[in-house]
Design a protein around this motif. Structure first.
Motif, PDB file in Angstrom:
ATOM      1  N   VAL A 230       0.877  -1.176   0.000  1.00  5.10           N
ATOM      2  CA  VAL A 230       0.000   0.000   0.000  1.00  5.10           C
ATOM      3  C   VAL A 230       0.913   1.225   0.000  1.00  5.10           C
ATOM      4  O   VAL A 230       1.581   1.513   0.997  1.00  5.10           O
ATOM      5  N   SER A 231       0.961   1.920  -1.108  1.00  5.44           N
ATOM      6  CA  SER A 231       1.851   3.077  -1.224  1.00  5.44           C
ATOM      7  C   SER A 231       1.377   4.205  -0.316  1.00  5.44           C
ATOM      8  O   SER A 231       0.203   4.248   0.081  1.00  5.44           O
ATOM      9  N   PRO A 232       2.263   5.145   0.024  1.00  8.87           N
ATOM     10  CA  PRO A 232       1.845   6.301   0.836  1.00  8.87           C
ATOM     11  C   PRO A 232       0.698   7.084   0.200  1.00  8.87           C
ATOM     12  O   PRO A 232      -0.172   7.611   0.904  1.00  8.87           O
ATOM     13  N   GLU A 233       0.684   7.138  -1.137  1.00 17.49           N
ATOM     14  CA  GLU A 233      -0.395   7.860  -1.823  1.00 17.49           C
ATOM     15  C   GLU A 233      -1.732   7.153  -1.636  1.00 17.49           C
ATOM     16  O   GLU A 233      -2.763   7.805  -1.423  1.00 17.49           O
ATOM     17  N   MET A 234      -1.737   5.823  -1.690  1.00 20.94           N
ATOM     18  CA  MET A 234      -2.981   5.074  -1.505  1.00 20.94           C
ATOM     19  C   MET A 234      -3.445   5.145  -0.055  1.00 20.94           C
ATOM     20  O   MET A 234      -4.653   5.232   0.216  1.00 20.94           O
ATOM     21  N   ALA A 235      -2.493   5.114   0.881  1.00 22.63           N
ATOM     22  CA  ALA A 235      -2.859   5.251   2.295  1.00 22.63           C
ATOM     23  C   ALA A 235      -3.478   6.625   2.549  1.00 22.63           C
ATOM     24  O   ALA A 235      -4.459   6.747   3.298  1.00 22.63           O
ATOM     25  N   ARG A 236      -2.920   7.649   1.927  1.00 23.53           N
ATOM     26  CA  ARG A 236      -3.468   8.999   2.083  1.00 23.53           C
ATOM     27  C   ARG A 236      -4.856   9.106   1.440  1.00 23.53           C
ATOM     28  O   ARG A 236      -5.755   9.764   1.974  1.00 23.53           O
ATOM     29  N   TYR A 237      -5.038   8.421   0.316  1.00 20.48           N
ATOM     30  CA  TYR A 237      -6.344   8.436  -0.355  1.00 20.48           C
ATOM     31  C   TYR A 237      -7.410   7.792   0.534  1.00 20.48           C
ATOM     32  O   TYR A 237      -8.535   8.293   0.637  1.00 20.48           O
ATOM     33  N   ILE A 238      -7.058   6.688   1.194  1.00 20.50           N
ATOM     34  CA  ILE A 238      -7.988   6.044   2.131  1.00 20.50           C
ATOM     35  C   ILE A 238      -8.360   7.007   3.246  1.00 20.50           C
ATOM     36  O   ILE A 238      -9.536   7.181   3.583  1.00 20.50           O
ATOM     37  N   ALA A 239      -7.338   7.651   3.832  1.00 22.19           N
ATOM     38  CA  ALA A 239      -7.587   8.587   4.929  1.00 22.19           C
ATOM     39  C   ALA A 239      -8.417   9.787   4.469  1.00 22.19           C
ATOM     40  O   ALA A 239      -9.291  10.266   5.201  1.00 22.19           O
ATOM     41  N   ASP A 240      -8.174  10.268   3.243  1.00 22.13           N
ATOM     42  CA  ASP A 240      -8.937  11.410   2.718  1.00 22.13           C
ATOM     43  C   ASP A 240     -10.409  11.062   2.533  1.00 22.13           C
ATOM     44  O   ASP A 240     -11.291  11.884   2.820  1.00 22.13           O
ATOM     45  N   LEU A 241     -10.689   9.856   2.048  1.00 20.16           N
ATOM     46  CA  LEU A 241     -12.079   9.443   1.864  1.00 20.16           C
ATOM     47  C   LEU A 241     -12.816   9.404   3.206  1.00 20.16           C
ATOM     48  O   LEU A 241     -13.953   9.873   3.319  1.00 20.16           O
ATOM     49  N   VAL A 242     -12.177   8.832   4.219  1.00 23.53           N
ATOM     50  CA  VAL A 242     -12.808   8.743   5.535  1.00 23.53           C
ATOM     51  C   VAL A 242     -12.942  10.125   6.151  1.00 23.53           C
ATOM     52  O   VAL A 242     -13.977  10.459   6.735  1.00 23.53           O
ATOM     53  N   TYR A 243     -11.905  10.949   6.000  1.00 18.83           N
ATOM     54  CA  TYR A 243     -11.940  12.295   6.583  1.00 18.83           C
ATOM     55  C   TYR A 243     -13.030  13.146   5.940  1.00 18.83           C
ATOM     56  O   TYR A 243     -13.614  14.017   6.589  1.00 18.83           O
ATOM     57  N   ALA A 244     -13.327  12.873   4.678  1.00 16.47           N
ATOM     58  CA  ALA A 244     -14.369  13.625   3.988  1.00 16.47           C
ATOM     59  C   ALA A 244     -15.744  13.386   4.605  1.00 16.47           C
ATOM     60  O   ALA A 244     -16.625  14.250   4.525  1.00 16.47           O
ATOM     61  N   THR A 245     -15.948  12.220   5.231  1.00 19.99           N
ATOM     62  CA  THR A 245     -17.231  11.963   5.891  1.00 19.99           C
ATOM     63  C   THR A 245     -17.376  12.795   7.163  1.00 19.99           C
ATOM     64  O   THR A 245     -18.483  13.010   7.636  1.00 19.99           O
ATOM     65  N   ARG A 246     -16.241  13.264   7.709  1.00 18.34           N
ATOM     66  CA  ARG A 246     -16.265  14.069   8.939  1.00 18.34           C
ATOM     67  C   ARG A 246     -16.280  15.564   8.645  1.00 18.34           C
ATOM     68  O   ARG A 246     -16.770  16.354   9.458  1.00 18.34           O
ATOM     69  N   THR A 247     -15.730  15.959   7.516  1.00 17.53           N
ATOM     70  CA  THR A 247     -15.672  17.376   7.148  1.00 17.53           C
ATOM     71  C   THR A 247     -16.259  17.587   5.757  1.00 17.53           C
ATOM     72  O   THR A 247     -15.580  18.086   4.848  1.00 17.53           O
TER      73      THR A 247
END
Length: 331
Positions: A230-247
């Motif tokens: 899991v590349s750093p870019e894909m890990a960040r993409y996962i986190a961005d998707l989840v964070y978007a549900t909060r903000t």
């Protein structure tokens, strides 16, 4: 036979008895390979229970089915200490409940009150049960597959948010196509005819047992999945998707009006596990954006809370997550 080929064979065996539900079969496999618990939702008669039984039948495992009802007690699930009188004296022994199996079907889980539903929490999260101050470990291969009926809400109890979050995915089953339903009719007719054949039942049982997948294959697959990149870019993409549900207000006013509560960090962990499993099943050694997007709805749909405005407008959790995927850019 290599591990992936054996898992693909398991998938084919399940598909032979479950017509028109390829996505559901894939999600069940992802769930057991990612070592998670699944919530399966669908209208009556859409093969929820049949799909789960098909998974258990084709794996060398102990299967247990719990029919949830309003009068069920927590001890009916976990088991309890039972008083035994013997020649040498008396003692209390633990009598294990149906939760002590490899694959546990919690049928119509929303039929039981929250106190009973919460009896599953420790087993699902900690893989153990505590009764009378004693801890009892679950088997290394352990999975809870709960079903619930989205209609007939009278006499049902909504699952607590804390318990919903412990399910790795919520898998929704839709109606089959007309062509698939024709095949379903033929399949059921063939199964009925097979009951009256002269083939020895012991031979059938022996053949079925031989074709069952060994548990070690699942453990071997999990080891391989753990090494998927899991590349750093894909890990960040996962986190961005989840964070978007909060903000959601950072992305769209409309999206912000739909959401009341975002997903927890368990959603990010679940996306990572499922994306790696999806990539492994696709014979890749690294996670791509399509792996994350393909399972995002199932991982996130039960972890967000919609606003009254969204519910009034007929907006579903799937609509919200689809919108988030459209709005969140790749790193």
């Amino acid at each position: 036979m290599e591990t992936l080929a054996q898992i693909k064979q398991l998938q084919a065996q399940m598909a032979a008895s479950i017509i028109g539900q390829q996505k559901v079969i894939e999600r069940l496999l992802i769930g057991i390979l990612a070592n998670g618990n699944l919530l399966v939702e669908g209208l009556p008669g859409l093969a929820k229970t049949r799909a789960i039984k098909s998974l258990a039948k084709n794996i060398d495992s102990q299967f247990s089915r719990i029919q949830f009802t309003p009068d069920l007690l927590p001890s009916d699930i976990t088991g309890s200490e039972v008083y035994f009188q013997t020649d040498s004296g008396s003692e209390f022994k633990f009598d294990p409940g149906p939760i002590f199996a490899n694959i546990v079907l919690a049928d119509e889980i929303n039929r039981a009150p929250a106190k009973v539903q919460s009896a599953l929490l420790e087993a699902m999260e900690e893989r153990q049960i505590t009764v009378a101050g004693k801890t009892h470990k679950m088997e290394p291969l352990f999975m809870v597959l709960a079903t619930q009926n989205p209609v007939e809400q009278e006499g049902t109890y909504p699952l607590p948010e804390a318990q919903m979050d412990r399910f790795l995915m919520q898998v929704n089953i839709d109606y089959p196509s007309v062509e698939d339903e024709v095949d379903v009719i033929g399949l059921v007719r063939q199964e009925e005819q097979a009951l009256y054949t002269t083939t020895n039942s012991d031979e059938k049982t022996a053949t079925a047992a031989t074709n069952r997948l060994a548990q070690q294959v699942i453990f071997d697959a999990r080891k391989e999945i753990a090494n998927i990149t899991v590349s750093p870019e894909m890990a960040r993409y996962i986190a961005d998707l989840v964070y978007a549900t909060r903000t959601p207000e950072k992305y769209s006013d409309e999206l912000a009006s739909w959401l009341d509560l975002g997903a927890s960090p368990r959603a990010s962990i679940g996306l990572d596990k499922c994306a790696r499993t999806h990539a492994w099943l696709a014979e890749r050694d690294q996670v791509l954006p399509e792996d994350i997007r393909s399972i995002a709805v199932d991982v996130l749909r039960h972890r967000i809370s919609l606003s009254y405005q969204a519910q009034g407008a007929g907006v579903t959790s799937q609509d919200v997550i689809t919108k988030i995927i459209e709005l969140v850019a790749l790193p």
